[in-house]
Design an enzyme around this catalytic site. Structure first.
Site, PDB file in Angstrom:
ATOM      1  N   LYS A 118       0.979  -1.173   0.010  1.00 35.08           N
ATOM      2  CA  LYS A 118      -0.022   0.046   0.196  1.00 35.08           C
ATOM      3  C   LYS A 118       0.923   1.269   0.042  1.00 35.08           C
ATOM      4  O   LYS A 118       0.364   2.339  -0.546  1.00 35.08           O
ATOM      5  CB  LYS A 118      -0.945   0.082   0.970  1.00 35.08           C
ATOM      6  CG  LYS A 118      -1.940  -1.239   1.120  1.00 35.08           C
ATOM      7  CD  LYS A 118      -3.342  -0.643   1.074  1.00 35.08           C
ATOM      8  CE  LYS A 118      -4.192  -1.659   0.360  1.00 35.08           C
ATOM      9  NZ  LYS A 118      -5.503  -1.964   0.686  1.00 35.08           N
ATOM     10  N   LYS A 200      -3.915 -10.419  -7.263  1.00 33.83           N
ATOM     11  CA  LYS A 200      -5.300 -10.671  -6.534  1.00 33.83           C
ATOM     12  C   LYS A 200      -6.335  -9.587  -6.841  1.00 33.83           C
ATOM     13  O   LYS A 200      -6.130  -8.393  -7.522  1.00 33.83           O
ATOM     14  CB  LYS A 200      -4.968 -10.307  -5.010  1.00 33.83           C
ATOM     15  CG  LYS A 200      -6.186 -10.351  -3.971  1.00 33.83           C
ATOM     16  CD  LYS A 200      -5.708  -9.938  -2.535  1.00 33.83           C
ATOM     17  CE  LYS A 200      -6.186  -8.314  -2.589  1.00 33.83           C
ATOM     18  NZ  LYS A 200      -6.494  -7.908  -1.193  1.00 33.83           N
ATOM     19  N   LYS A 203     -10.572  -4.544  -4.998  1.00 38.67           N
ATOM     20  CA  LYS A 203     -11.971  -3.569  -5.031  1.00 38.67           C
ATOM     21  C   LYS A 203     -11.430  -2.201  -5.484  1.00 38.67           C
ATOM     22  O   LYS A 203     -12.012  -1.335  -5.739  1.00 38.67           O
ATOM     23  CB  LYS A 203     -12.887  -3.672  -3.899  1.00 38.67           C
ATOM     24  CG  LYS A 203     -12.188  -3.073  -2.596  1.00 38.67           C
ATOM     25  CD  LYS A 203     -13.235  -3.121  -1.569  1.00 38.67           C
ATOM     26  CE  LYS A 203     -12.826  -3.458  -0.213  1.00 38.67           C
ATOM     27  NZ  LYS A 203     -11.692  -2.724   0.312  1.00 38.67           N
TER      28      LYS A 203
HETATM   29  P1  ATP Z   1      -8.481  -4.099  -1.520  1.00 34.47           P
HETATM   30  O1  ATP Z   1      -8.492  -5.082  -2.777  1.00 34.47           O
HETATM   31  O2  ATP Z   1      -9.343  -2.718  -1.835  1.00 34.47           O
HETATM   32  O3  ATP Z   1      -6.821  -3.879  -1.321  1.00 34.47           O
HETATM   33  P2  ATP Z   1      -8.569  -5.168   0.888  1.00 34.47           P
HETATM   34  O4  ATP Z   1      -8.031  -6.497   0.781  1.00 34.47           O
HETATM   35  O5  ATP Z   1      -8.042  -4.471   1.571  1.00 34.47           O
HETATM   36  O6  ATP Z   1      -9.000  -4.608  -0.372  1.00 34.47           O
HETATM   37  P3  ATP Z   1     -10.884  -5.590   2.654  1.00 34.47           P
HETATM   38  O7  ATP Z   1     -12.299  -5.178   2.398  1.00 34.47           O
HETATM   39  O8  ATP Z   1     -10.185  -5.025   3.912  1.00 34.47           O
HETATM   40  O9  ATP Z   1     -10.245  -5.588   1.380  1.00 34.47           O
HETATM   41  O10 ATP Z   1     -10.709  -7.287   2.692  1.00 34.47           O
HETATM   42  C1  ATP Z   1     -11.942  -7.929   3.172  1.00 34.47           C
HETATM   43  C2  ATP Z   1     -11.695  -9.442   3.154  1.00 34.47           C
HETATM   44  O11 ATP Z   1     -11.715 -10.041   1.750  1.00 34.47           O
HETATM   45  C3  ATP Z   1     -10.304  -9.804   3.796  1.00 34.47           C
HETATM   46  O12 ATP Z   1     -10.560 -10.912   4.680  1.00 34.47           O
HETATM   47  C4  ATP Z   1      -9.610 -10.449   2.523  1.00 34.47           C
HETATM   48  O13 ATP Z   1      -8.859 -11.094   2.818  1.00 34.47           O
HETATM   49  C5  ATP Z   1     -10.680 -10.788   1.579  1.00 34.47           C
HETATM   50  N1  ATP Z   1     -10.297 -10.753   0.212  1.00 34.47           N
HETATM   51  C6  ATP Z   1     -10.124  -9.137  -0.397  1.00 34.47           C
HETATM   52  N2  ATP Z   1      -9.800  -9.666  -1.821  1.00 34.47           N
HETATM   53  C7  ATP Z   1      -9.741 -10.961  -1.834  1.00 34.47           C
HETATM   54  C8  ATP Z   1      -9.782 -11.948  -3.079  1.00 34.47           C
HETATM   55  N3  ATP Z   1      -9.424 -11.217  -4.305  1.00 34.47           N
HETATM   56  N4  ATP Z   1      -9.697 -13.080  -2.832  1.00 34.47           N
HETATM   57  C9  ATP Z   1     -10.053 -13.890  -1.667  1.00 34.47           C
HETATM   58  N5  ATP Z   1     -10.311 -13.146  -0.664  1.00 34.47           N
HETATM   59  C10 ATP Z   1     -10.071 -11.392  -0.824  1.00 34.47           C
END
Ligand code: ATP
Ligand code: LTN
Length: 336
Positions: A118, A200, A203
């Site tokens: 990040k 990965k 969002k």
């Molecule tokens: P960003 O993709 O915006 O960086 P993030 O990973 O920080 O998002 P969060 O909203 O904090 O997103 O994540 C919520 C949950 O979803 C966490 O448990 C994370 O491990 C899971 N997660 C996020 N992206 C994925 C993915 N591509 N596949 C599986 N699990 C995911």
């Protein structure tokens, strides 16, 4: 004689309201929350305080916090079964975080890969909150003595830090916190980007085609799957090491239809990517459409949504207060 009832084990998890939720978050985390909520004493929060480690527009953050809460419910979180709340409505999270920060080593926190990623992504805003982010996450979890934390693969390292902080506090003071375990699914713990399948699905990806949101229309879903990047092979075979794109689509098909990977391979013998992608697109449409319509109905009634979150926040706060009081006492803060 009645058997004595063991208290139910506790689970806690959260997501950042930085955008709409994706099918990746559903597969990695939300799916398990929905399944586990009936067996466990469950708490799910929208972690708006984590979200401001990246610059947020206040009006959007406010809106997205409610969006995410409505999406939790649309996916199957029942606020009468689970405690559903917003992190910032329970000030004990940040209060505990301070105590934990004073136990966390600069070196160990510097090793967190999410911080490294990040801070590279947001080089113009590498703030201290982005650095201490995982300590606040540890506070979210330890405050409720969670036994289990259902998350995707990328959060494993943060859970390890949480465990270390719990053990350190318990050792320096006296046994206080439950040392939590991560709960990471065997399949779907890391859904990959549709455009760069080595990465990965996120969002916050700038390329909208890379991500399927749980709010996408049927047409958007079909088009994104049709354009998903695959390799130059022709057959539908699962190889997560070498054929990320196809393996990712097979995982999505598996999760949305329930068919096993072997059954999927069998179903598409002799067929090509076009037929396969069409089937995956239709499976995701059939899965998302009812979630999206429930979401729209829940989101349209903002007063009820806020009341639900207020009720969840009050319940969470009653529990959080008790843990924090113990922690303050053990730390040596005078009770006046
Ligand atoms: P960003 O993709 O915006 O960086 P993030 O990973 O920080 O998002 P969060 O909203 O904090 O997103 O994540 C919520 C949950 O979803 C966490 O448990 C994370 O491990 C899971 N997660 C996020 N992206 C994925 C993915 N591509 N596949 C599986 N699990 C995911
Ligand atoms: N760090 C997580 C979000 C998060 C979380 C939590 C997950 C914040 N607090 C507590 C589980 C438990 C992420 O970035 N995905």
């Amino acid at each position: 004689m009645e058997p004595t009832q063991q208290p139910r084990k506790i689970i806690l998890s959260g997501m950042q309201p930085t955008n709409n939720l994706t099918i990746g978050q559903y597969c990695g985390a939300l799916r398990n929350w929905v399944e586990l909520q009936h067996q466990y004493d469950s708490l799910f929060c929208v972690v708006d305080q984590h979200a401001i480690t990246v610059r947020q527009e206040p009006a959007k953050l406010r809106k997205r916090t409610l969006d995410v809460a409505a999406m939790y419910m649309a996916a199957g979180i029942d606020p009468d079964v689970s405690t559903l709340f917003v992190q910032s409505s329970v000030p004990e999270h940040t209060q505990l975080a301070w105590v934990l920060e004073c136990l966390a080593g600069f070196g160990e926190v510097s090793r967190m890969t999410q911080f490294k990623d990040k801070s590279a992504q947001h080089a113009d805003n590498v703030n201290v909150g982005l650095f201490t982010y995982p300590v606040l996450m540890a506070a979210d979890i330890l405050l409720y003595n969670a036994d289990l934390v259902p998350v995707g693969e990328d959060q494993r390292q943060h859970l390890e830090l949480t465990r270390n902080l719990a053990e350190r506090f318990n050792f320096h003071y006296s046994p206080t916190f439950t040392v939590p375990e991560p709960y990471i699914p065997k399949v779907g713990a890391k859904i990959m980007s549709l455009q760069e399948p080595e990465k990965k699905m996120s969002k916050s990806d700038a390329n909208e085609k890379a991500t399927i949101f749980l709010t996408d229309s049927d047409a958007e879903i079909r088009s994104k799957i049709k354009r998903a990047v695959t390799d130059s092979g022709t057959d539908i075979r699962f190889d997560a090491e070498r054929r990320h794109g196809v393996a990712n689509l097979m995982t999505l098909y598996h999760i949305t239809t329930g068919a096993s990977i072997a059954e999927i391979e069998q179903e598409f013998v002799g067929l090509g990517y076009a037929e396969f992608k069409e089937a995956v697109g239709e499976a995701i449409v059939a899965f998302i459409a009812p979630v999206r319509s429930r979401y729209e109905a829940l989101r349209a009634d903002e007063d009820t949504l806020k009341a639900t979150l207020r009720r969840g926040g009050e319940h969470a706060r009653d529990r959080a207060r008790k843990t924090l009081r113990k922690v303050y006492k053990k730390t040596g803060f005078v009770e006046l």
